[in-house]
Design an enzyme around this catalytic site. Structure first.
Site, PDB file in Angstrom:
ATOM      1  N   GLY A   1       0.714   6.733  11.114  1.00  0.00           N
ATOM      2  CA  GLY A   1       1.826   6.650  10.175  1.00  0.00           C
ATOM      3  C   GLY A   1       1.739   7.639   9.027  1.00  0.00           C
ATOM      4  O   GLY A   1       1.027   8.648   9.096  1.00  0.00           O
TER       5      GLY A   1
ATOM      6  N   HIS B   1     -29.070   0.558 -11.665  1.00  0.00           N
ATOM      7  CA  HIS B   1     -29.066   1.552 -12.717  1.00  0.00           C
ATOM      8  C   HIS B   1     -29.591   2.857 -12.160  1.00  0.00           C
ATOM      9  O   HIS B   1     -30.513   2.850 -11.372  1.00  0.00           O
ATOM     10  CB  HIS B   1     -29.967   1.097 -13.871  1.00  0.00           C
ATOM     11  CG  HIS B   1     -29.998   2.092 -14.989  1.00  0.00           C
ATOM     12  ND1 HIS B   1     -28.950   2.250 -15.860  1.00  0.00           N
ATOM     13  CD2 HIS B   1     -30.938   2.996 -15.339  1.00  0.00           C
ATOM     14  CE1 HIS B   1     -29.251   3.209 -16.728  1.00  0.00           C
ATOM     15  NE2 HIS B   1     -30.453   3.669 -16.429  1.00  0.00           N
TER      16      HIS B   1
HETATM   17  C1  LIG Z   1       1.465  11.577  -0.533  1.00  0.00           C
HETATM   18  C2  LIG Z   1       1.179  10.135  -0.329  1.00  0.00           C
HETATM   19  C3  LIG Z   1      -0.031   9.615  -0.762  1.00  0.00           C
HETATM   20  C4  LIG Z   1      -0.316   8.278  -0.598  1.00  0.00           C
HETATM   21  N1  LIG Z   1      -1.512   7.836  -1.033  1.00  0.00           N
HETATM   22  C5  LIG Z   1      -1.811   6.546  -0.885  1.00  0.00           C
HETATM   23  C6  LIG Z   1      -3.058   6.049  -1.317  1.00  0.00           C
HETATM   24  O1  LIG Z   1      -3.895   6.780  -1.836  1.00  0.00           O
HETATM   25  N2  LIG Z   1      -3.335   4.754  -1.137  1.00  0.00           N
HETATM   26  C7  LIG Z   1      -2.439   3.902  -0.550  1.00  0.00           C
HETATM   27  O2  LIG Z   1      -2.738   2.729  -0.397  1.00  0.00           O
HETATM   28  N3  LIG Z   1      -1.250   4.337  -0.125  1.00  0.00           N
HETATM   29  C8  LIG Z   1      -0.916   5.630  -0.278  1.00  0.00           C
HETATM   30  N4  LIG Z   1       0.302   6.080   0.156  1.00  0.00           N
HETATM   31  C9  LIG Z   1       1.235   5.095   0.717  1.00  0.00           C
HETATM   32  C10 LIG Z   1       0.921   4.799   2.159  1.00  0.00           C
HETATM   33  O3  LIG Z   1       0.961   5.969   2.903  1.00  0.00           O
HETATM   34  C11 LIG Z   1       1.891   3.790   2.692  1.00  0.00           C
HETATM   35  O4  LIG Z   1       1.883   2.641   1.878  1.00  0.00           O
HETATM   36  C12 LIG Z   1       1.530   3.362   4.091  1.00  0.00           C
HETATM   37  O5  LIG Z   1       1.511   4.451   4.963  1.00  0.00           O
HETATM   38  C13 LIG Z   1       2.491   2.305   4.580  1.00  0.00           C
HETATM   39  O6  LIG Z   1       2.150   1.950   5.875  1.00  0.00           O
HETATM   40  P1  LIG Z   1       3.211   1.383   6.890  1.00  0.00           P
HETATM   41  O7  LIG Z   1       2.451   0.965   8.095  1.00  0.00           O
HETATM   42  O8  LIG Z   1       4.043   0.392   6.227  1.00  0.00           O
HETATM   43  O9  LIG Z   1       4.181   2.558   7.234  1.00  0.00           O
HETATM   44  P2  LIG Z   1       3.955   4.079   7.655  1.00  0.00           P
HETATM   45  O10 LIG Z   1       2.580   4.518   7.384  1.00  0.00           O
HETATM   46  O11 LIG Z   1       5.061   4.824   7.014  1.00  0.00           O
HETATM   47  O12 LIG Z   1       4.143   4.044   9.223  1.00  0.00           O
HETATM   48  C14 LIG Z   1       5.357   3.721   9.810  1.00  0.00           C
HETATM   49  C15 LIG Z   1       5.362   4.306  11.201  1.00  0.00           C
HETATM   50  O13 LIG Z   1       6.469   3.806  11.906  1.00  0.00           O
HETATM   51  C16 LIG Z   1       7.037   4.815  12.702  1.00  0.00           C
HETATM   52  N5  LIG Z   1       8.400   4.439  12.978  1.00  0.00           N
HETATM   53  C17 LIG Z   1       9.399   4.320  12.082  1.00  0.00           C
HETATM   54  N6  LIG Z   1      10.528   3.895  12.712  1.00  0.00           N
HETATM   55  C18 LIG Z   1      10.233   3.760  14.013  1.00  0.00           C
HETATM   56  C19 LIG Z   1      10.971   3.339  15.166  1.00  0.00           C
HETATM   57  N7  LIG Z   1      12.257   2.981  15.075  1.00  0.00           N
HETATM   58  N8  LIG Z   1      10.346   3.302  16.347  1.00  0.00           N
HETATM   59  C20 LIG Z   1       9.041   3.659  16.446  1.00  0.00           C
HETATM   60  N9  LIG Z   1       8.305   4.050  15.400  1.00  0.00           N
HETATM   61  C21 LIG Z   1       8.879   4.100  14.191  1.00  0.00           C
HETATM   62  C22 LIG Z   1       6.867   6.048  11.856  1.00  0.00           C
HETATM   63  O14 LIG Z   1       6.878   7.214  12.637  1.00  0.00           O
HETATM   64  C23 LIG Z   1       5.512   5.812  11.198  1.00  0.00           C
HETATM   65  O15 LIG Z   1       4.468   6.384  11.953  1.00  0.00           O
HETATM   66  C24 LIG Z   1       0.614   7.421   0.017  1.00  0.00           C
HETATM   67  C25 LIG Z   1       1.824   7.920   0.474  1.00  0.00           C
HETATM   68  C26 LIG Z   1       2.106   9.256   0.298  1.00  0.00           C
HETATM   69  C27 LIG Z   1       3.393   9.785   0.812  1.00  0.00           C
END
Ligand SMILES: Cc1cc2nc3c(=O)[nH]c(=O)nc-3n(C[C@H](O)[C@H](O)[C@H](O)COP(=O)(O)OP(=O)(O)OC[C@H]3O[C@@H](n4cnc5c(N)ncnc54)[C@H](O)[C@@H]3O)c2cc1C
Lengths: 559, 475
Positions: free
Chosen positions: B45, B451
């Site tokens: 993701g 420490h």
């Molecule tokens: C630059 C940046 C830095 C970050 N740093 C941090 C950090 O340091 N610490 C932290 O905790 N969080 C961080 N985040 C946030 C973190 O990335 C997200 O909170 C996290 O990825 C959320 O996970 P998720 O599983 O909800 O969704 P995502 O990681 O967004 O995954 C969703 C997946 O679903 C897939 N998908 C979507 N729709 C469909 C569909 N219809 N069919 C099939 N597949 C689909 C997408 O392709 C994607 O791979 C950061 C985000 C960014 C952008």
């Protein structure tokens, strides 16, 4: 005189636990080496556990009906000299009583201490309804259906532990209202109860401090029984447990029984005494207070509920028991031992192997004749000839032609093992449930030999004298439900075998011959197969071969 | 029986393989459930491919280069040259290892993986369109579903991510050269992490923020430390200004136009503009309505504490189900979803979810601030330990920041902590555990800490709250 502990031995290959069905000895009994001391029901057999010592039974550590893991100590023996072991018994028993008391005491100690920790008594409501409890306790609360906010914590600042949640859950159905309000309002308990009572007072829970205690200090209620107040008493651990649960001191239980000159108390006597205490007691206002103060979170539930009931409503002896069992005509039968093993095995088979059952009928005039002819010969050899050996032979003929029905699917290894042996399991209905002893190498045995062997296995199965090994190694099974009645069924495969043949009753049935319906003896067959391994066509062909051999028993000579 | 006749069926269908989805799928499979995971783009993701991991890789790389070039006081004289292309290649290697690992773990646990885009057909059926034209699609019947489709960067009018010089965080993490001038729209945590990174890599960074400070949710003294440090690194801040448009500049670069609420306009010369104004849930194309699920006015799927949507057998986890939009929150929700489906008594019942910002210095927070504790009706007591009193902090050359611990005065229960300083993201874990366990200040103070470590500062802060600190003056 050394005391030897004796563990539940491994009573059969792979058996991990057994239910202790009956004790054949009691404490104080003399036993000789190899004398059976208990009957244990394992997966599929009832076995007698022999003593490995000459000596006297010291203590029984499990109760009848308990499930005991292999390797757990179940009994101890005093070995060495015989006879006069009176003193030793008394000592040993006193010791164990002491140990018991100590354990309970330290538990009570800890509880009293933590509950009376300074500065925690007037607990304000936690802001925003937050409860302080580790994730494990919160999850447990959900599992037990407990509202964690209603649990009284025993930790600093009322932090809730898993034990607190459990205590709440157990207390919940007895009288949670009373319990809750009790601990909220009760003054902080003082540790004096423990100190003044000495080591044995710790054993007394509610029954003593509240009921018996008040009986001792105030005038005894008219019907209250006198505590016997012995110095030492013999009782099994199970009895001591009952006593602890009912808040009764074993030394106080009146008894006429003795063992080796010492007073011996049974569980029955303890219960009777506890009941008498309750019914003899008049409800006193202070009883509530007195009993609540030292209440530990792990306090046993039954007596608590009992006392609360007695206080609050009409004091009716045994009312607690009555309420739990009254109002229903249902009977609860334990699901364990053989029943559970059968259940698990059936579940596994049916949910693993996609079953298909093929039905057909053999016209067995010739077979009936053949058996009639051979019967007297068999009798001369002391064998009662049934149809079973013929069927077994016919099956072997079929299996030789269609080896996939004599096989095992090993999914993990991605292979089907075609068995070289023809070991046929024969399902036997017993009082305890279904058992499937195995007749090995059916292809190498004669009809009479098979008849005798099946008879022997079946009768020992009914007596539950089979050894676990005698129920292993089958490659195909037969179930003769026709012996009881019926024509067709859908048998469940004796997994991991891949097929099972069910036999209906051999009876005269209407059969069409040369355009005429005539009465002829027929044998209805129900063949279940694992469709992963065997296709329907093969099953039908196998059935044809079996039928051919049953209809033309002479063919059996060719095998 | 012909297998092709049978419509594909699964007990659990997980849509999206981010930290919410892949964790849900693995746990579901561990629970013995027949589980299918559909991903349209890349395993791992946003977090693994264009979020947490790539950003942390570049933060480390840029930080190392910057440290090495600024350590004269330790007697180190260096002027590191950064090959941005190479650094990004290294980052990609890290990402590949992690995403490959996710795929392997899924397979090893028996999760069926399907590549494609899923959408709902009805309450118990989804269609998966396989990637690419004419690749076909398949129907999957499911007993339970977990929606874990995550979020994507918000695009603002006038700034199209399709433009070469308009970046979302994804492009900022994939650049092969460092722009001379980088304009950043948004001073949230993503904007600030990347501002720090690019400043350390030598870009002139200008941050435009509509509010009057960076990192909106954090306390003033926390923000100040991070902002001051960023300014030292050369980051220029313009608060109270919103980006309105861009235009081409005579020098071959671009002009970033901003406007205040009063209509005052400004322009800043930039070579790239990074728009980091937040993320919005991804639900388009999912046809949630076919399954009977609606989204709230911000586009999130509402869930209960068992991660269930309005349709009981369909769960939603991660960014798509709302705040906090953090990877570890997504994973926890994924585990809860799988366990609830398996019939276990799991729930989102944690006392707090920690958060970290990987700026310089880092921020780590968990639970309640002093003001929040008061608002909830506690009588909070606070203890602090500044890192400039920590021996270990001095030996790292980073003494900005502090550990602050918040507890209930009455009972001593730890309620929260705010940490700014070196390794704050790591240090916060201890306080998270303390809060979850219902530990008191005394428990934390009486736990022996190694420490010399930064973690001692947590112990000291707890002692300070009890008026018993050794290395600071007790307040
Ligand atoms: C630059 C940046 C830095 C970050 N740093 C941090 C950090 O340091 N610490 C932290 O905790 N969080 C961080 N985040 C946030 C973190 O990335 C997200 O909170 C996290 O990825 C959320 O996970 P998720 O599983 O909800 O969704 P995502 O990681 O967004 O995954 C969703 C997946 O679903 C897939 N998908 C979507 N729709 C469909 C569909 N219809 N069919 C099939 N597949 C689909 C997408 O392709 C994607 O791979 C950061 C985000 C960014 C952008």
């Amino acid at each position: 005189m050394p005391v030897k502990e004796f563990k539940l031995p491994d009573v059969g290959e792979g058996v991990a636990e057994g239910e202790l069905v009956t004790w054949l000895v009691a404490p104080g009994d003399r036993v000789e080496e190899d004398q059976p001391v208990a009957e244990v029901e394992t997966d599929k057999a009832l076995v007698e556990v022999p003593s490995s010592y000459d000596g006297t039974v010291e203590e029984l550590f499990v109760e009848e009906g308990d499930i005991v893991p292999v390797g757990d100590v179940i009994i101890s023996f005093r070995v060495g000299e015989d006879g006069e072991g009176g003193e030793a018994t008394a000592e040993a028993d006193a010791d164990s009583a002491e140990a018991d008391a100590d354990a309970t005491e330290s538990a009570a100690d800890a509880d009293t201490e933590s509950a009376s920790e300074p500065g925690t008594e007037p607990e304000p409501e936690t802001p925003s309804g937050r409860t302080f409890a580790p994730p494990s306790a919160r999850r447990l609360a959900r599992e037990l259906g407990v509202d964690i906010a209603a649990v009284d914590g025993s930790g600093p600042g009322d932090r809730i532990s898993e034990a607190d949640v459990r205590a709440h859950a157990e207390g919940g159905d007895g009288g949670s209202d009373t319990a809750d309000s009790g601990s909220d309002e009760a003054p902080a308990p003082t540790p004096t109860d423990v100190g003044s009572g000495g080591r044995k007072s710790a054993v007394k829970k509610r029954g003593d401090d509240g009921a018996t205690g008040s009986a001792a200090t105030t005038a005894p209620a008219p019907d209250a029984p006198e505590p016997a107040g012995r110095e030492t008493t013999l009782a099994t651990p199970a009895t001591r447990k009952v006593a602890r649960e009912l808040g009764v001191e074993v030394d106080d239980v009146p008894t006429d029984e003795t063992r080796d000159g010492e007073a011996f108390v049974t569980g029955e006597a303890v219960r009777a005494y506890a009941e008498a205490l309750e019914s003899g007691e008049s409800p006193e206002p202070e009883a509530t207070e007195a009993t609540e103060a030292p209440e530990a979170p792990e306090a046993p539930e039954a007596p608590e509920a009992a006392v609360v009931d007695a206080d609050a409503s009409a004091p009716e002896p045994g009312s607690v028991d009555a309420s739990s069992s009254a109002g229903s005509t249902d009977e609860t039968v334990p699901y364990r031992g053989v029943r559970r093993t059968i259940g698990k095995q059936m579940e596994r088979s049916k949910f693993t192997a996609p079953h298909v059952t093929h039905h057909d009928t053999a016209e067995v005039d010739a077979l009936v004749e053949a058996r009639e002819e051979l019967k007297p010969r068999a009798e001369e050899e002391g064998v009662k000839l049934t149809y079973m050996p013929f069927v077994m032979k016919a099956i072997v003929a079929g299996l030789k032609e269609y080896p996939s029905l004599n096989s095992e699917l090993r999914e993990d290894d991605e292979e089907i093992v075609l068995k070289g042996d023809y070991n046929l399991g024969v399902a036997v209905a017993t009082d305890a449930g279904l058992m499937v002893p195995v007749v090995e190498s059916v292809d190498e045995k004669g009809l009479f030999e098979l008849a005798a062997e099946v008879r022997d296995l079946a009768s020992r199965a009914r007596e539950r004298k089979l050894k676990p090994a005698e129920m292993k190694g089958g490659t195909f099974s037969i179930t003769n439900f026709g012996a009881i009645g019926g024509e067709y069924a859908t048998p469940i495969i004796n997994y991991p075998e891949t097929a099972i043949l069910g036999l209906g009753a051999i009876e005269e049935r209407p059969v069409a011959r040369d355009g005429e319906v005539v009465a002829a003896p027929t044998l209805p067959l129900s063949l279940s197969i694992d469709h992963r391994v065997i296709d329907g066509a093969v099953a039908a062909e196998f059935a044809n071969t079996v039928i051919e051999h049953l209809e033309h028993p002479l063919l059996l000579l060719s095998h | 029986m012909v297998v092709g006749d049978i419509a594909t069926g699964t007990e659990v269908l997980v849509i999206g393989a981010g930290p919410g989805g892949y964790v849900a799928a693995i746990r579901a499979a561990q629970e013995g459930l027949d589980t299918t995971l559909v991903e349209k783009d890349a395993y791992g993701g946003a977090c693994l491919n264009r979020g947490c991991i790539p950003s942390k890789a570049l933060i480390t790389g840029s930080g190392l280069a910057h440290e090495a070039g600024n350590a004269e006081s330790m007697g180190i004289h260096a002027d590191p040259a950064v090959d941005m292309g190479k650094m990004v290649e290294w980052k990609d290697g890290v990402v590949d290892r992690l995403t490959g690992g996710v795929e392997k773990l899924c397979k090893a646990n028996g999760v069926n993986l399907i590549e494609g885009t899923a959408s709902f057909v009805d309450e118990h059926t989804a269609r998966v369109a396989h990637g690419g034209e004419g690749q076909g699609s398949e129907s999957i019947e499911f007993e339970h579903a977990v929606v874990a489709t995550g979020s994507r960067p918000i695009q603002i009018p006038g700034f199209d991510f399709a433009e070469d010089h308009v970046w979302s965080s994804a492009e900022a993490l994939d650049a092969d050269t460092v722009p001379d001038r980088l304009g950043i729209v948004g001073g949230g945590y993503i904007g600030m992490e990347l501002a720090t990174t690019y400043a350390k890599l030598g870009a002139d960074v200008t941050v435009v923020e509509m509010l009057d400070d960076i990192l909106d949710p954090y306390e003033d003294d926390v923000k100040r430390i991070v902002r001051t440090r960023a300014e030292e690194l050369g980051v220029e801040f313009h608060f109270g200004e919103g980006a309105s448009e861009w235009s081409e500049a005579a020098d071959g670069g671009y002009l970033l136009h901003t406007e205040t609420e009063e209509g005052e306009e400004s322009t800043y010369g930039v070579d790239k503009v990074l728009v980091a104004v937040g993320r919005r849930p991804v639900t388009d194309g999912l046809d949630l309505g076919e399954a009977g699920i609606e989204t709230d006015d911000r586009g999130f799927i509402e869930t209960d504490d068992r991660t269930r949507t309005a349709v009981d057998h369909i769960h939603a986890v991660g960014d798509v189900s709302g705040e906090p939009m953090l990877a570890h929150a997504a994973s926890k929700e994924g585990i809860v979803a799988a366990e609830v489906i398996a019939g276990e008594p799991a729930a989102m019942d944690q006392q707090a979810i920690p958060a970290a910002v990987f700026t310089d210095p880092e921020i780590g927070t968990v639970g309640l601030t002093e003001a929040e504790a008061e608002a909830e009706g506690f009588d909070p007591v606070v203890g602090e330990m500044p890192f400039n009193a920590s021996g270990r902090a001095m030996t790292t050359g980073h003494t900005e920041g502090f550990v602050r611990i918040v507890a209930d005065d009455e009972t001593g229960f730890v309620l929260g902590a705010q940490i700014v300083g070196p390794e704050a993201s790591e240090l916060i874990a201890e306080v998270a555990l303390a809060i979850e366990m219902g530990a008191t200040l005394e428990d934390v103070a009486a736990t022996v800490h190694t420490h010399p470590t930064l973690a001692e500062a947590v112990m000291e802060a707890a002692e300070n709250a009890r008026g018993q600190a050794i290395h600071t003056l007790n307040r």
